[in-house]
Design a protein around this motif. Structure first.
Motif, PDB file in Angstrom:
ATOM      1  N   THR A 110      11.364  -8.331  30.406  1.00  0.00           N
ATOM      2  CA  THR A 110      10.488  -9.476  30.637  1.00  0.00           C
ATOM      3  C   THR A 110       9.188  -9.029  31.306  1.00  0.00           C
ATOM      4  N   LEU A 111       9.303  -8.164  32.313  1.00  0.00           N
ATOM      5  CA  LEU A 111       8.114  -7.674  33.016  1.00  0.00           C
ATOM      6  C   LEU A 111       7.197  -6.866  32.096  1.00  0.00           C
ATOM      7  N   THR A 112       7.728  -6.312  31.046  1.00  0.00           N
ATOM      8  CA  THR A 112       6.929  -5.554  30.090  1.00  0.00           C
ATOM      9  C   THR A 112       6.455  -6.429  28.931  1.00  0.00           C
ATOM     10  N   THR A 113       7.333  -7.255  28.409  1.00  0.00           N
ATOM     11  CA  THR A 113       7.047  -7.998  27.182  1.00  0.00           C
ATOM     12  C   THR A 113       6.117  -9.187  27.410  1.00  0.00           C
ATOM     13  N   VAL A 114       6.279  -9.909  28.505  1.00  0.00           N
ATOM     14  CA  VAL A 114       5.416 -11.067  28.753  1.00  0.00           C
ATOM     15  C   VAL A 114       3.946 -10.641  28.854  1.00  0.00           C
ATOM     16  N   PRO A 115       3.599  -9.622  29.663  1.00  0.00           N
ATOM     17  CA  PRO A 115       2.193  -9.184  29.674  1.00  0.00           C
ATOM     18  C   PRO A 115       1.717  -8.696  28.304  1.00  0.00           C
ATOM     19  N   LEU A 116       2.614  -8.072  27.564  1.00  0.00           N
ATOM     20  CA  LEU A 116       2.260  -7.609  26.223  1.00  0.00           C
ATOM     21  C   LEU A 116       1.863  -8.793  25.338  1.00  0.00           C
ATOM     22  N   LEU A 117       2.688  -9.815  25.322  1.00  0.00           N
ATOM     23  CA  LEU A 117       2.444 -10.958  24.444  1.00  0.00           C
ATOM     24  C   LEU A 117       1.296 -11.849  24.919  1.00  0.00           C
ATOM     25  N   VAL A 118       1.174 -12.010  26.233  1.00  0.00           N
ATOM     26  CA  VAL A 118       0.198 -12.950  26.776  1.00  0.00           C
ATOM     27  C   VAL A 118      -1.197 -12.328  26.925  1.00  0.00           C
ATOM     28  N   TRP A 119      -1.258 -11.043  27.287  1.00  0.00           N
ATOM     29  CA  TRP A 119      -2.562 -10.460  27.588  1.00  0.00           C
ATOM     30  C   TRP A 119      -2.948  -9.304  26.670  1.00  0.00           C
ATOM     31  N   MET A 120      -2.042  -8.378  26.429  1.00  0.00           N
ATOM     32  CA  MET A 120      -2.398  -7.188  25.651  1.00  0.00           C
ATOM     33  C   MET A 120      -2.593  -7.484  24.167  1.00  0.00           C
ATOM     34  N   LEU A 121      -1.632  -8.137  23.556  1.00  0.00           N
ATOM     35  CA  LEU A 121      -1.685  -8.388  22.116  1.00  0.00           C
ATOM     36  C   LEU A 121      -2.899  -9.223  21.684  1.00  0.00           C
ATOM     37  N   PRO A 122      -3.212 -10.314  22.377  1.00  0.00           N
ATOM     38  CA  PRO A 122      -4.393 -11.080  21.959  1.00  0.00           C
ATOM     39  C   PRO A 122      -5.701 -10.283  22.026  1.00  0.00           C
ATOM     40  N   ARG A 123      -5.779  -9.284  22.884  1.00  0.00           N
ATOM     41  CA  ARG A 123      -6.991  -8.481  23.040  1.00  0.00           C
ATOM     42  C   ARG A 123      -7.004  -7.248  22.141  1.00  0.00           C
ATOM     43  N   LEU A 124      -5.901  -6.951  21.506  1.00  0.00           N
ATOM     44  CA  LEU A 124      -5.741  -5.694  20.782  1.00  0.00           C
ATOM     45  C   LEU A 124      -6.781  -5.482  19.685  1.00  0.00           C
ATOM     46  N   PHE A 125      -6.946  -6.452  18.812  1.00  0.00           N
ATOM     47  CA  PHE A 125      -7.804  -6.236  17.647  1.00  0.00           C
ATOM     48  C   PHE A 125      -9.284  -6.150  18.008  1.00  0.00           C
ATOM     49  N   GLY A 126      -9.661  -6.699  19.150  1.00  0.00           N
ATOM     50  CA  GLY A 126     -11.043  -6.598  19.601  1.00  0.00           C
ATOM     51  C   GLY A 126     -11.385  -5.244  20.180  1.00  0.00           C
ATOM     52  N   GLY A 162      -8.983   1.055  18.768  1.00  0.00           N
ATOM     53  CA  GLY A 162      -9.609   2.342  18.495  1.00  0.00           C
ATOM     54  C   GLY A 162      -9.293   3.291  19.630  1.00  0.00           C
ATOM     55  N   GLY A 163      -9.254   4.567  19.340  1.00  0.00           N
ATOM     56  CA  GLY A 163      -9.041   5.585  20.363  1.00  0.00           C
ATOM     57  C   GLY A 163      -7.773   5.400  21.156  1.00  0.00           C
ATOM     58  N   ALA A 164      -7.936   5.347  22.481  1.00  0.00           N
ATOM     59  CA  ALA A 164      -6.782   5.248  23.385  1.00  0.00           C
ATOM     60  C   ALA A 164      -6.054   3.916  23.217  1.00  0.00           C
ATOM     61  N   SER A 165      -6.796   2.872  22.869  1.00  0.00           N
ATOM     62  CA  SER A 165      -6.163   1.569  22.647  1.00  0.00           C
ATOM     63  C   SER A 165      -5.203   1.629  21.465  1.00  0.00           C
ATOM     64  N   LEU A 187      -3.752   4.336  20.303  1.00  0.00           N
ATOM     65  CA  LEU A 187      -2.635   5.195  20.699  1.00  0.00           C
ATOM     66  C   LEU A 187      -1.647   4.411  21.563  1.00  0.00           C
ATOM     67  N   HIS A 188      -2.183   3.656  22.518  1.00  0.00           N
ATOM     68  CA  HIS A 188      -1.345   2.841  23.397  1.00  0.00           C
ATOM     69  C   HIS A 188      -0.520   1.839  22.577  1.00  0.00           C
ATOM     70  N   ALA A 189      -1.162   1.167  21.635  1.00  0.00           N
ATOM     71  CA  ALA A 189      -0.475   0.189  20.778  1.00  0.00           C
ATOM     72  C   ALA A 189       0.569   0.870  19.902  1.00  0.00           C
ATOM     73  N   PHE A 190       0.226   2.018  19.330  1.00  0.00           N
ATOM     74  CA  PHE A 190       1.170   2.742  18.478  1.00  0.00           C
ATOM     75  C   PHE A 190       2.410   3.165  19.265  1.00  0.00           C
ATOM     76  N   LEU A 191       2.211   3.726  20.444  1.00  0.00           N
ATOM     77  CA  LEU A 191       3.350   4.174  21.257  1.00  0.00           C
ATOM     78  C   LEU A 191       4.213   2.984  21.683  1.00  0.00           C
ATOM     79  N   GLY A 192       3.577   1.886  22.061  1.00  0.00           N
ATOM     80  CA  GLY A 192       4.324   0.691  22.436  1.00  0.00           C
ATOM     81  C   GLY A 192       5.117   0.127  21.268  1.00  0.00           C
ATOM     82  N   LEU A 193       4.500   0.128  20.096  1.00  0.00           N
ATOM     83  CA  LEU A 193       5.194  -0.355  18.899  1.00  0.00           C
ATOM     84  C   LEU A 193       6.407   0.521  18.587  1.00  0.00           C
ATOM     85  N   GLN A 194       6.259   1.823  18.751  1.00  0.00           N
ATOM     86  CA  GLN A 194       7.392   2.730  18.526  1.00  0.00           C
ATOM     87  C   GLN A 194       8.514   2.454  19.516  1.00  0.00           C
TER      88      GLN A 194
END
Length: 162
Positions: A54-70, A73-76, A78-85
């Motif tokens: 919950t401590l990982t997934t809620v921030p992912l869904l509420v804050w990280m994911l909505p900002r991802l496509f904007g 690139g680069g480290a972002s 990589l961060h998304a790819f590793l998290g998805l894996q």
């Protein structure tokens, strides 16, 4: 978000995600340290694992994911790819967890623990396969979670402190 600056929200997210790791470690330690996995032990273990998720997934869904496509690139990226894996391996682990849970529940081994009953004997002939899926999935989740965490913390530090 809620009138907070990006730096404030990023700090809250970093704290929440960081707080999840001790939950994962303690949840894992409960299972490693326990010889008889009863229903009570399983529920106690799951309290920490679900809290960590919950401590990982809620921030992912509420804050990280909505900002991802904007910012993809680069480290972002990589961060998304590793998290998805990490989450893919967690889903892989769940396929094993479900089969193991079903077999132990069918034989009431969570309530009437019997040391003489081997897990490989009560499930299908593929029970060792499901146990390996669980181990590989959990181990893989932790490795990719740590890698995603390190990239995320580095991104956080470069964006807000350096």
């Amino acid at each position: 978000m809620f009138g907070l600056t990006d730096a404030t929200v990023a700090t809250i997210v970093a704290i929440l995600v960081t707080a999840s790791f001790p939950c994962f470690l303690y949840g894992a330690w409960i299972m490693i340290d326990t010889e008889k996995v009863t229903w009570g032990v399983l529920v106690y273990h799951l309290k920490f694992i679900v809290t960590g998720l919950t401590l990982t997934t809620v921030p992912l869904l509420v804050w990280m994911l909505p900002r991802l496509f904007g910012q993809l690139g680069g480290a972002s990226a990589l961060h998304a790819f590793l998290g998805l894996q990490a989450y893919a391996l967690l889903a892989f682990a769940f396929t094993g967890i479900v089969r193991i849970f079903r077999a132990k529940r069918k034989y009431n081994l969570y309530h009437d623990y019997d040391e003489d009953v081997l897990l490989s004997e009560i499930g299908s002939d593929r029970m060792d396969h499901w146990r390996n899926r669980l181990r590989i999935g959990v181990f893989g989740y932790v490795i990719f979670w740590l890698l995603a965490y390190l990239v995320g913390i580095a991104r956080f530090a470069f964006a807000y402190f350096l």
